[in-house]
Design a protein around this motif. Structure first.
Motif, mmCIF file in Angstrom:
data_model
loop_
_atom_site.group_PDB
_atom_site.id
_atom_site.type_symbol
_atom_site.label_atom_id
_atom_site.label_comp_id
_atom_site.label_asym_id
_atom_site.label_seq_id
_atom_site.Cartn_x
_atom_site.Cartn_y
_atom_site.Cartn_z
ATOM 1 N N MET A 1 0.829 -1.194 0.000
ATOM 2 C CA MET A 1 0.000 0.000 0.000
ATOM 3 C C MET A 1 0.868 1.249 0.000
ATOM 4 O O MET A 1 0.671 2.166 0.784
ATOM 5 C CB MET A 1 -0.916 0.011 1.234
ATOM 6 C CG MET A 1 -1.720 -1.250 1.417
ATOM 7 S SD MET A 1 -2.819 -1.582 0.041
ATOM 8 C CE MET A 1 -4.086 -2.536 0.845
ATOM 9 N N HIS A 188 -22.973 -0.633 1.376
ATOM 10 C CA HIS A 188 -22.235 -1.905 1.289
ATOM 11 C C HIS A 188 -21.607 -2.168 2.655
ATOM 12 O O HIS A 188 -21.024 -1.265 3.249
ATOM 13 C CB HIS A 188 -21.153 -1.786 0.210
ATOM 14 C CG HIS A 188 -20.449 -3.074 -0.064
ATOM 15 N ND1 HIS A 188 -19.486 -3.571 0.772
ATOM 16 C CD2 HIS A 188 -20.575 -3.984 -1.066
ATOM 17 C CE1 HIS A 188 -19.048 -4.728 0.299
ATOM 18 N NE2 HIS A 188 -19.699 -4.990 -0.820
ATOM 19 N N PRO A 189 -21.733 -3.403 3.169
ATOM 20 C CA PRO A 189 -21.266 -3.622 4.533
ATOM 21 C C PRO A 189 -19.761 -3.399 4.699
ATOM 22 O O PRO A 189 -19.302 -3.103 5.800
ATOM 23 C CB PRO A 189 -21.638 -5.082 4.809
ATOM 24 C CG PRO A 189 -21.852 -5.699 3.477
ATOM 25 C CD PRO A 189 -22.320 -4.606 2.577
ATOM 26 N N ALA A 190 -19.002 -3.559 3.634
ATOM 27 C CA ALA A 190 -17.557 -3.361 3.760
ATOM 28 C C ALA A 190 -17.175 -1.921 3.445
ATOM 29 O O ALA A 190 -16.543 -1.240 4.242
ATOM 30 C CB ALA A 190 -16.808 -4.310 2.828
ATOM 31 N N SER A 191 -17.558 -1.432 2.295
ATOM 32 C CA SER A 191 -17.056 -0.135 1.835
ATOM 33 C C SER A 191 -17.899 1.024 2.309
ATOM 34 O O SER A 191 -17.420 2.148 2.344
ATOM 35 C CB SER A 191 -17.014 -0.121 0.298
ATOM 36 O OG SER A 191 -18.323 -0.144 -0.224
ATOM 37 N N LEU A 261 -19.905 -8.990 -6.021
ATOM 38 C CA LEU A 261 -19.964 -10.069 -5.034
ATOM 39 C C LEU A 261 -21.120 -9.897 -4.068
ATOM 40 O O LEU A 261 -21.643 -10.864 -3.535
ATOM 41 C CB LEU A 261 -18.668 -10.099 -4.210
ATOM 42 C CG LEU A 261 -17.414 -10.655 -4.854
ATOM 43 C CD1 LEU A 261 -16.256 -10.565 -3.875
ATOM 44 C CD2 LEU A 261 -17.639 -12.107 -5.271
ATOM 45 N N ALA B 117 -7.736 -7.474 -10.243
ATOM 46 C CA ALA B 117 -8.691 -8.521 -9.872
ATOM 47 C C ALA B 117 -8.993 -8.468 -8.385
ATOM 48 O O ALA B 117 -10.131 -8.666 -7.961
ATOM 49 C CB ALA B 117 -8.142 -9.892 -10.233
ATOM 50 N N SER B 118 -7.967 -8.183 -7.585
ATOM 51 C CA SER B 118 -8.189 -8.305 -6.142
ATOM 52 C C SER B 118 -8.800 -7.048 -5.531
ATOM 53 O O SER B 118 -9.347 -7.113 -4.451
ATOM 54 C CB SER B 118 -6.883 -8.660 -5.426
ATOM 55 O OG SER B 118 -5.977 -7.587 -5.483
ATOM 56 N N VAL B 119 -8.703 -5.918 -6.212
ATOM 57 C CA VAL B 119 -9.267 -4.712 -5.602
ATOM 58 C C VAL B 119 -10.381 -4.079 -6.432
ATOM 59 O O VAL B 119 -11.098 -3.224 -5.943
ATOM 60 C CB VAL B 119 -8.186 -3.639 -5.323
ATOM 61 C CG1 VAL B 119 -7.013 -4.242 -4.586
ATOM 62 C CG2 VAL B 119 -7.724 -2.970 -6.596
ATOM 63 N N GLY C 720 -10.262 -8.916 -2.249
ATOM 64 C CA GLY C 720 -8.877 -8.674 -1.877
ATOM 65 C C GLY C 720 -8.600 -7.493 -0.970
ATOM 66 O O GLY C 720 -7.454 -7.290 -0.572
ATOM 67 N N THR C 721 -9.606 -6.694 -0.664
ATOM 68 C CA THR C 721 -9.387 -5.569 0.248
ATOM 69 C C THR C 721 -10.576 -5.480 1.198
ATOM 70 O O THR C 721 -11.598 -6.143 0.999
ATOM 71 C CB THR C 721 -9.301 -4.209 -0.489
ATOM 72 O OG1 THR C 721 -10.615 -3.853 -0.928
ATOM 73 C CG2 THR C 721 -8.375 -4.263 -1.685
ATOM 74 N N LEU C 722 -10.458 -4.615 2.166
ATOM 75 C CA LEU C 722 -11.568 -4.442 3.111
ATOM 76 C C LEU C 722 -12.688 -3.582 2.514
ATOM 77 O O LEU C 722 -13.664 -3.282 3.180
ATOM 78 C CB LEU C 722 -11.059 -3.861 4.431
ATOM 79 C CG LEU C 722 -10.089 -4.790 5.176
ATOM 80 C CD1 LEU C 722 -9.654 -4.170 6.498
ATOM 81 C CD2 LEU C 722 -10.699 -6.165 5.418
ATOM 82 N N MET C 723 -12.547 -3.230 1.237
ATOM 83 C CA MET C 723 -13.673 -2.613 0.521
ATOM 84 C C MET C 723 -14.656 -3.688 0.066
ATOM 85 O O MET C 723 -15.818 -3.408 -0.209
ATOM 86 C CB MET C 723 -13.178 -1.878 -0.728
ATOM 87 C CG MET C 723 -12.388 -0.624 -0.448
ATOM 88 S SD MET C 723 -13.455 0.775 -0.090
ATOM 89 C CE MET C 723 -13.973 1.214 -1.764
ATOM 90 N N ASP C 724 -14.169 -4.920 -0.086
ATOM 91 C CA ASP C 724 -15.036 -6.006 -0.541
ATOM 92 C C ASP C 724 -15.223 -7.074 0.522
ATOM 93 O O ASP C 724 -16.280 -7.675 0.633
ATOM 94 C CB ASP C 724 -14.457 -6.651 -1.810
ATOM 95 C CG ASP C 724 -14.615 -5.760 -3.020
ATOM 96 O OD1 ASP C 724 -15.752 -5.356 -3.295
ATOM 97 O OD2 ASP C 724 -13.608 -5.447 -3.666
ATOM 98 N N TYR C 725 -14.145 -7.351 1.275
ATOM 99 C CA TYR C 725 -14.243 -8.342 2.349
ATOM 100 C C TYR C 725 -14.859 -7.627 3.548
ATOM 101 O O TYR C 725 -14.241 -6.740 4.139
ATOM 102 C CB TYR C 725 -12.855 -8.895 2.699
ATOM 103 C CG TYR C 725 -12.933 -10.046 3.667
ATOM 104 C CD1 TYR C 725 -13.046 -11.354 3.203
ATOM 105 C CD2 TYR C 725 -12.932 -9.825 5.036
ATOM 106 C CE1 TYR C 725 -13.150 -12.411 4.086
ATOM 107 C CE2 TYR C 725 -13.033 -10.878 5.922
ATOM 108 C CZ TYR C 725 -13.134 -12.167 5.443
ATOM 109 O OH TYR C 725 -13.252 -13.215 6.325
ATOM 110 N N ALA C 726 -16.083 -8.001 3.883
ATOM 111 C CA ALA C 726 -16.836 -7.222 4.869
ATOM 112 C C ALA C 726 -16.631 -7.756 6.276
ATOM 113 O O ALA C 726 -17.082 -8.845 6.600
ATOM 114 C CB ALA C 726 -18.322 -7.241 4.514
#
Lengths: 287, 176, 800
Positions: A1, A188-191, A261, B117-119, C720-726
């Motif tokens: 990052m 969205h629960p994550a973002s 997803l 793909a991952s982000v 792959g990030t905490l934007m998608d993995y809740a």
């Protein structure tokens, strides 16, 4: 990052920012609150050579009334919009929308101009801007132009802003008459971004019937859009439960809904219909 | 990820086909294509600067055209690699006559890997759709007899693409 | 002396430094001349590596070295796997990939540079030439094995194992009902708030390597790293500074830890690597990952006869430390809180092109509890009886303990019905069910879920553990009277600096603030095992207690000597050894004791025993260090060490009852009540126990409703990030109504059972049960986690 190397400059005025930007509009990015750009840079999906930080130009942050308009400076933060007593009384859709964005930290830093200029398909502000028929005041080298919200959002992450231009101000005509507002969102629960966000702006006549309806929906398509079908089905009607329900069924007309997803396009449309109905009901309930 | 659709191009089938398999044409239709060189029979090396908004990446790519049946069908295989990851895709394009112009049916499969793909999960599908639109908008622009042939897209290129689609959607719903 | 500390809600002594940002995590440790490491990781799930070209990367200003798999193949030993199962296939797991990559995130090369930025820039310039291969993603396809991941094995099956007691075939064939259900336990990412991080410093002159790592097991890590790097274990020191959570993910030995140590030895400079969140999701172990089929046999009256669980476990590409052992823990706990005469588990554990699965909070036991509790709900639904009653009917009674299960365990103690009764009482179960009926008639979808779990904790007897199941403690009283505890457990957020101090303060009669608990430094602390498996307090706390008792035995001898009496005539209270009444008057009449020898250093007051009838433990400590008036043949100093070996596991239990309402239009789930009655034996600090439950239940809510590591068909990790993995947030969780019953464990003298994983074990089945119950009007019998609103919406709209 860790972002790639970049330079950073703080202009003292908008004019200076425009001049800096003009050096190489393709590889220079404007930084306001940084809540979309910085994450993209940290993932190295954006690698600008230079950041021009307009977030420190004080004269770009304001909320004021002028004639029949509300003027909002581009670097006004979500929190400033959320907590503005003026807006709560004259245009409650804006604070309602602001309140739904991210979390406190995001709202303290993120700006309305940055969000609109980034045009995230799940950003909240585009829905409100469409519902309020906002106008975007855009400055470029030696020119200023005004673009209606409906023309401003062009596609996924794409606005009418040209390289070298900066969004300076958002103008909204002060709501008049018996208007009512609501913003409904499925975060969205994550973002925390809008899976679906519905901004409703209704004007009622003396009898309580719908005189005009402007409804902006975000999160569903590649960009926020006006729900024309819903608006048409409301306009000129008494806002009873049946009318609202039938109207809300049009929330996704003609939209190719996103799928990810968390929500398939089919389910997204369901959410859009349900929350459009609920947002209209919530708006009507405020009268 | 599947990408499929049918696109109407307002030009004769032979012309559409010829533009699609021509490297000069291709370099203009593939979104973000900065360079396209022939490296063999129907094989090209390309540099693609692809992305949306401020999200951009450069991909060194090979583009192959296979299974060519003039004026009817071909298969395009793209394999691109860059710092944000990789993009691999193949798609079949089938052309047929319409009352006016040509119908291009496309059906492809795209794989992405690495950072994108991952982000990029929530935007990948929308991006792919948008690029397909850009591809066909450029194609149509060139295919039209009066088409603008300058290499840079016109400033309001996206808006045109969009108005074209919304026009098509309006037609579509009117027919129903 | 005020009240005892044990049993009180003592505030954590750890918290001020954590809250003020003054704690030191690995990244907060700054050494001069530190070099920084960034990794090149595979972007393919399965590919052959033709070449790794580092020449361009080496040209980046600041880059010092780039190491590839070829460079280290014969220098650093394989990543260890501690599970010794019969016929287990163990792939050669090197710290960097050499010829093939097996999962997205697989490390290929390490770039070393003078700063993190240069290292990261150079990563993009390392050119890896791959030939991608078909990826094995679906675990059932892995078992079928059309593509083989580790070619030399011939298939993708790491091991097969069956276990259990009783005649399962007879149970299934003689039952009134046999209910079958397929269930999925999806992969989860542990997501510790602090990602992994390593700092390694080699002193070439002293030939000493120090490795700071964010780990749960400093001593086990030291042993393994010594073997991997080839440095004598006594020249290697592992320090775990503050650790920002582990949840099992740091109960491991990772390639990066060994590689950093080795690189520091090559370059003679400190090297540091701090994991990014993306690396954390890709290359830190995942949890769960099972596809299972349940068959449960019962009589018409609800009596359970047998349970069979056929499971395919998704191990990932390699074995990490405990990877293959996790599914076997599922097998151990399949009896749940019930008398089930016949139980069988058939495990097929498979390699896939993904990161390894391993211990994530609960580690195989949440899967077991979920299987059993879902099975009980299915039985209840099939028989049309209340799920709580089916459970009650099959509980062993409180007087049936130790209770032997058909999985081969002996549950230590329990009163399962008491916990169920208490939870039902708190939630007012009868009224709740009536209310549910009434609201359902109005069209509202209310669901009630019940889970009566039992878990296995305090891991554990060494016979049952790969690397020893004991724990160590040294207790020392310094000359100034301050108490130092060295524990081999390595707490990382659980609060044992406080709870161990509570135990010690009570036992020694000293102020809590006079006790310091030291852990996580192999240079200071005697060998230990670590913190995992809800063991630190039950096993490590017991070691502290017994060490104190040893220390006190010595202290009382010294006290008796100085007070010129017999130890049996001394009583210990309030931190003092006092002559018992009769003895006191006798001592007062006797000649005063005259210390002999030279005067002590000025700073240390001499103990005054003239005419004294009591001595504080601090005075004894000073006397023990001055060593001028010790009993003959007594070692100077006042410290004791004890290694506690538990005789059995402990078995905490409890009842969770969840009430939810489902929005029929959107599928949204709203919690109306969350009641948990947990029994973790004796409680040292109720606040810490509540905290463990809060955190565990939150993670359960995550598993039940939000979390899933998603690999696409090509093996790309797309969440792959905490934007998608809740991960659940504060706003996603309800108010928890917590209560307890207290059944002491006979396994340790503190009576403690353990509580670290109760939340992740007991909660998921109750949450899923509640959601399924809410949807029962639509004929829904089961839904797989994570149950997202869309799952519910689809269930409502497809099941009419």
């Amino acid at each position: 990052m860790i972002p790639a190397q970049f330079d950073y400059q703080v202009p003292q005025s908008l004019e200076e920012a425009i001049r800096l930007l003009a050096q190489d509009p393709d590889s220079i990015k404007v930084l306001a609150g940084g809540h979309s750009l910085i994450p993209a840079m940290k993932l190295r999906l954006a690698q600008p050579q230079l950041l021009v930080d307009i977030g420190r130009i004080k004269s770009l942050s304001y909320i004021k009334e002028e004639g029949d308009q509300i003027l909002i400076g581009a670097t006004t933060t979500h929190y400033e919009l959320e907590s503005s007593e003026l807006l709560k009384s004259i245009c409650p859709l804006l604070p309602a929308c602001a309140k739904s964005i991210g979390d406190v930290q995001v709202r303290n830093k993120g700006t309305i101009g940055g969000s609109l200029a980034h045009s995230d398909p799940a950003g909240d502000w585009p829905a409100a801007a469409l519902a309020l028929n906002a106008e975007m005041v855009i400055v470029g080298p030696g020119l200023e132009r005004v673009v209606k919200a409906a023309d401003f959002f062009v596609d996924l992450l794409t606005t009418d802003l040209k390289p070298g231009e900066i969004l300076r101000e958002i103008r909204i005509k002060k709501p008049t008459g018996r208007f009512c507002h609501a913003y409904q969102k499925v975060p969205h629960p994550a973002s925390g971004f809008a899976v679906v966000g519905v901004a409703v702006n209704l004007v009622l006549n003396g009898a309580g019937d719908c005189e005009a309806a402007t409804i902006g929906i975000t999160g569903v398509g590649t960009k926020a859009y006006r729900a024309n079908g819903v608006e048409t089905a409301l306009t000129g009607r008494a806002l009873d439960a049946a009318t609202i329900e039938v109207a809300a069924e049009h929330a996704c007309d003609g939209v190719d809904a996103n799928s990810d997803l968390y929500a398939s396009s089919e389910y997204r449309c369901q959410l859009a219909r349900v929350h459009t109905r609920r947002a209209i009901e919530a708006a009507v309930a405020t009268r | 990820m599947k990408v499929e659709g049918v696109q109407h191009i307002d030009a004769p089938r032979a012309k559409v086909y010829q533009l699609l398999v021509d490297p000069v044409g291709l370099s203009r239709f593939i979104p973000g294509c900065e360079q396209l060189e022939r490296t063999g029979d129907n094989t090209f090396a390309a540099t693609l600067k692809a992305g949306v908004g401020s999200i951009k990446g450069t991909f060194k790519s090979t583009v192959k055209l296979e299974d060519l049946r003039p004026n009817e069908h071909f298969r395009m295989v793209v394999d691109g690699k860059g710092a944000p990851g990789f993009v691999k895709g193949s798609g079949d394009l089938d052309l047929s006559d319409e009352d006016v112009g040509t119908s291009v049916k496309y059906s492809g499969d795209i794989q992405v890997g690495g950072t994108i793909a991952s982000v990029g999960q929530r935007m990948i599908q929308a991006t792919a759709k948008m690029m397909a639109v850009q591809f066909f908008t450029s194609l149509e622009r060139d295919a039209k007899p009066s088409g603008d042939t300058s290499s840079a897209p016109p400033p309001n290129f996206f808006r045109r693409a969009l108005s074209w689609i919304s026009g098509w959607l309006r037609e579509f719903f009117r027919k129903r | 002396m005020a009240d005892k500390y044990v049993g009180r809600r003592v505030k954590r002594t750890e918290d001020p430094r954590l809250i003020k940002g003054l704690a030191h995590y690995v990244d907060d440790i700054k050494l001069p001349d530190t070099l920084h490491v960034a990794f090149v990781r595979s972007i393919y799930a399965h590919a052959r590596i033709n070449n790794v070209d580092v020449s361009e990367a080496l040209n980046v200003p600041g880059v010092v070295a780039v190491y590839t798999g070829k460079d280290v193949a014969d220098k650093v030993g394989p990543v260890p796997c501690a599970s010794a199962l019969p016929d287990l296939k163990v792939p050669d797991h090197r710290v960097l990939a050499k010829d093939k990559v097996y999962f997205v995130g697989h490390p290929i090369a390490a770039v070393v540079a003078t700063d993190r930025y240069a290292a990261r820039d150079a990563v993009d310039l390392v050119m890896v030439d791959y030939d991608d291969l078909p990826a094995v993603v679906d675990v059932e396809q892995a078992a079928a094995g059309s593509t083989v991941i580790h070619e030399s094995f011939g298939d993708n099956i790491a091991y097969k194992m069956s276990s259990g007691e009783g005649d399962i075939e007879a149970a299934l064939s003689s039952a009134d009902k046999v209910i079958k259900q397929r269930i999925l336990h999806r992969r989860l990412a542990p997501i510790a708030m602090e990602p992994r991080g390593v700092l390694a410093r080699y002193y070439p002159g002293e030939e000493e390597l120090t490795v700071w790592s964010s780990t749960q097991i400093p001593h086990l890590l030291r042993t393994q790293l010594a073997l991997m790097i080839g440095i004598p274990e006594n020249k290697l020191r592992v320090i775990t500074p503050e650790v920002g959570g582990g949840f099992g993910s740091k109960l491991n030995v990772y390639p990066e830890e060994a590689l950093l140590g080795w690189i520091s030895m090559q370059l003679g400079k400190p090297v540091k690597w701090i994991e990014t969140r993306r690396e954390n999701i890709q290359a830190t172990i995942h949890g769960r990952g099972q596809v299972g089929d349940i068959e449960i046999a019962c009589k018409n009256d609800g009596t359970l006869l047998g349970l069979r669980y056929n499971v395919i476990a998704d191990l990932g590409a390699y074995h990490q430390l405990l990877t293959p052992a996790i599914p076997t823990l599922t097998g151990l706990m399949l009896s749940g809180a019930y008398k089930i005469p016949a139980i069988q588990i058939n495990i097929t554990a498979c390699f896939t092109n993904k990161m390894a699965t391993d211990a994530y909070r609960g580690a195989g036991r949440p899967e077991a509890t979920y299987v059993v509790e879902r099975a009980l709900d299915l039985v209840a639904a099939e028989l049309g009886v209340d799920p709580a009653e089916v459970r009650r009917k099959n509980f062993p009674a409180a007087n049936e303990f130790p209770f032997h299960t058909a999985t081969g365990l002996d549950y230590d103690s329990g009163d399962y019905e008491a916990a169920l009764n208490k939870a039902q009482q708190i939630v007012d179960y009868k009224t709740l069910r009536e209310e549910q009926k009434r609201l359902r008639a109005e069209g509202r979808l209310i669901g009630v879920g019940v889970s009566t779990y039992v878990e296995i904790c305090a891991l554990g007897p060494s016979q049952a553990m790969p690397a020893g199941g004991w724990e160590s403690a040294t207790v020392r009283i310094e000359p100034t009277g301050k108490v130092t505890i060295l524990t081999g457990a390595s707490p990382h957020g659980q609060g044992q600096e406080t709870s161990f101090a509570q135990i010690a303060a009570d036992e020694l009669g000293v102020d809590l603030n006079d006790v310091t608990v030291i852990h996580g430094d192999t240079g200071v602390v005697q060998y230990g095992i670590g913190t995992f498996g809800s063991r630190a307090t039950a096993v490590g706390g017991t070691a502290v207690l017994v060490a104190i008792q040893k220390l006190k035995a010595k202290a009382s001898k010294i006290a008796a000597h100085i007070l010129q009496t017999d130890a049996t005539r001394l009583s210990f209270e309030g931190g003092k050894y006092s002559l018992e009444k009769a003895a006191a008057s006798a001592a007062g009449a006797s000649e005063p004791v005259v210390p002999v020898g030279e005067a002590p250093a000025a700073a240390l007051p001499e103990p005054e025993t003239n005419g004294r009838t009591s001595l504080t433990i601090q005075e004894i400590a000073l006397a023990a260090h001055l060593a001028k008036e010790l009993p003959p043949d007594t070692e100077p100093g006042l410290s004791a060490t004890y290694f506690f070996e538990p005789k059995n596991f402990t078995f905490p239990f409890g009842t969770h009852i969840v009430v939810v309402e489902v929005d029929r239009e959107t599928g949204d789930i709203k919690f109306l009540r969350y009641v948990a009655v947990d029994d973790c034996g004796k409680v040292i600090n109720p606040m810490l126990v509540d905290g463990q439950l809060h955190g565990g239940i939150c993670q359960s809510i995550g598993q039940a409703m939000y979390e899933e590591v998603v690999y696409d068909e090509q093996g790309q990790l797309v969440s792959g990030t905490l934007m998608d993995y809740a991960l659940p947030r504060a706003s996603h969780v309800p108010n928890f109504e917590l209560d307890r019953t207290e059944t002491p464990s006979p396994v340790n003298p503190l009576g403690i059972k353990g509580v670290g994983e109760a939340g992740t074990i007991g909660a998921t089945p109750a949450i899923v049960g509640a959601i399924v119950d809410a949807l029962s009007p639509f004929g829904v019998k089961h839904l797989d986690m994570p149950i997202k609103p869309e799952t519910i919406w689809k269930a409502i709209n497809t099941s009419h």
